[in-house]
Design an enzyme around this catalytic site. Structure first.
Site, PDB file in Angstrom:
ATOM      1  N   LYS A  68       8.469 -25.336  19.147  1.00  0.00           N
ATOM      2  CA  LYS A  68       7.896 -24.948  20.778  1.00  0.00           C
ATOM      3  C   LYS A  68       6.712 -24.342  20.998  1.00  0.00           C
ATOM      4  O   LYS A  68       5.527 -25.143  21.064  1.00  0.00           O
ATOM      5  CB  LYS A  68       8.413 -24.371  21.274  1.00  0.00           C
ATOM      6  N   CYS A 102      10.344 -19.725  21.557  1.00  0.00           N
ATOM      7  CA  CYS A 102      11.409 -19.380  20.987  1.00  0.00           C
ATOM      8  C   CYS A 102      12.432 -19.976  21.600  1.00  0.00           C
ATOM      9  O   CYS A 102      12.531 -21.101  22.434  1.00  0.00           O
ATOM     10  CB  CYS A 102      11.451 -17.532  22.764  1.00  0.00           C
ATOM     11  N   ASP A 103      13.922 -19.970  21.031  1.00  0.00           N
ATOM     12  CA  ASP A 103      15.429 -20.849  21.338  1.00  0.00           C
ATOM     13  C   ASP A 103      15.780 -20.037  20.706  1.00  0.00           C
ATOM     14  O   ASP A 103      16.212 -19.360  19.838  1.00  0.00           O
ATOM     15  CB  ASP A 103      14.630 -22.440  20.250  1.00  0.00           C
ATOM     16  N   SER A 104      17.158 -20.682  21.585  1.00  0.00           N
ATOM     17  CA  SER A 104      18.734 -19.598  21.144  1.00  0.00           C
ATOM     18  C   SER A 104      19.778 -20.592  21.063  1.00  0.00           C
ATOM     19  O   SER A 104      19.863 -21.854  21.754  1.00  0.00           O
ATOM     20  CB  SER A 104      18.699 -18.728  22.346  1.00  0.00           C
ATOM     21  N   GLY A 139      15.380 -17.630  17.782  1.00  0.00           N
ATOM     22  CA  GLY A 139      14.121 -17.984  16.988  1.00  0.00           C
ATOM     23  C   GLY A 139      12.442 -17.838  17.642  1.00  0.00           C
ATOM     24  O   GLY A 139      12.976 -18.210  18.961  1.00  0.00           O
TER      25      GLY A 139
END
Length: 235
Positions: A68, A102-104, A139
């Site tokens: 991203k 970010c990623d969750s 992340g």
């Protein structure tokens, strides 16, 4: 002789459409720009799995955060180049930003969950989560697009925060009411700690902000690696 000019204050660009991440940064004194990537997350994970094998959840969120951030960084780099070429005629330039993506994902009993696809899935998810504990992995990835004369490093780096969540033993009626609000459908793991779902989280072990979607202490550490002080981002 003219006085030497100081580098411009660093700009942060959030590569995420998450209102919670934006609100978290703003409440901490940082007002980022926002640019959402058009990333095909499934394709990115499929490519990473083909290359590296099965990914741990902590690695999967980092791969997505990097993808991203770097996708948005490519767009910004092109725009900055075009803008600077056009600005030669008027003598105006603006410093490029530091991009953060970010990623969750929620890890529960060996399974990994992102956003539920519909209300039925959110309901099933909560029936599996209630009274149990899971780990929310988030992340984070930074891409420093600043020009070297502005202190830019050209670095691209990241890390993952992982926080243990202890869920309340909620009733079927509570689950139905919560799912009906639509909130669980919009967030990884189908829960929030900073919204309507907060009453259904008994406790957490780790960084509260990481559960919301962006770990402020971790972002501060990553910024420190490129010699940017967190306080330099305060508006």
């Amino acid at each position: 002789m003219s006085e030497p000019t100081s580098p411009p204050a660093p700009r942060l660009l959030l590569a995420s459409q998450s209102p919670a991440r934006l609100a978290t940064l703003r409440s901490a004194g940082v007002t980022p720009e926002v640019r959402v990537s058009g990333l095909d997350e499934d394709a990115v994970l499929d490519a990473a799995t083909a290359r590296f094998g099965a990914l741990d959840p902590a690695d999967a969120v980092l791969v997505l955060a990097q993808a991203k951030a770097e996708e948005v960084a490519q767009v910004i780099t092109r725009e900055v180049r075009e803008r600077d070429e056009a600005s030669d005629a008027v003598g105006h330039e603006e410093s490029a930003p530091i991009v953060v993506g970010c990623d969750s994902m929620l890890e529960l009993a060996g399974e990994v969950y992102g956003k539920p696809k519909d209300a039925d899935e959110a309901t099933a998810r909560w029936r599996a989560m209630r009274g149990r504990s899971g780990v929310l992995h988030t992340g984070h990835w930074l891409v420093d697009l600043r020009d070297p004369q502005d202190g830019g490093s050209g670095a691209t780096l990241g890390a993952t925060s992982s926080t243990t969540i202890h869920f309340a033993d909620v009733t079927d009626a509570e689950i139905a009411a919560y799912v009906a609000t639509g909130e669980p459908l919009a967030v990884a793991g189908a829960f929030t700690v900073d919204g309507l779902g907060g009453a259904f989280v008994e406790s957490i072990e780790g960084d509260h902000h990481g559960v919301v979607g962006i770990s402020l202490p971790l972002v501060r550490e990553l910024l420190g690696e490129i010699d940017v002080a967190w306080t330099d981002l305060w508006a």
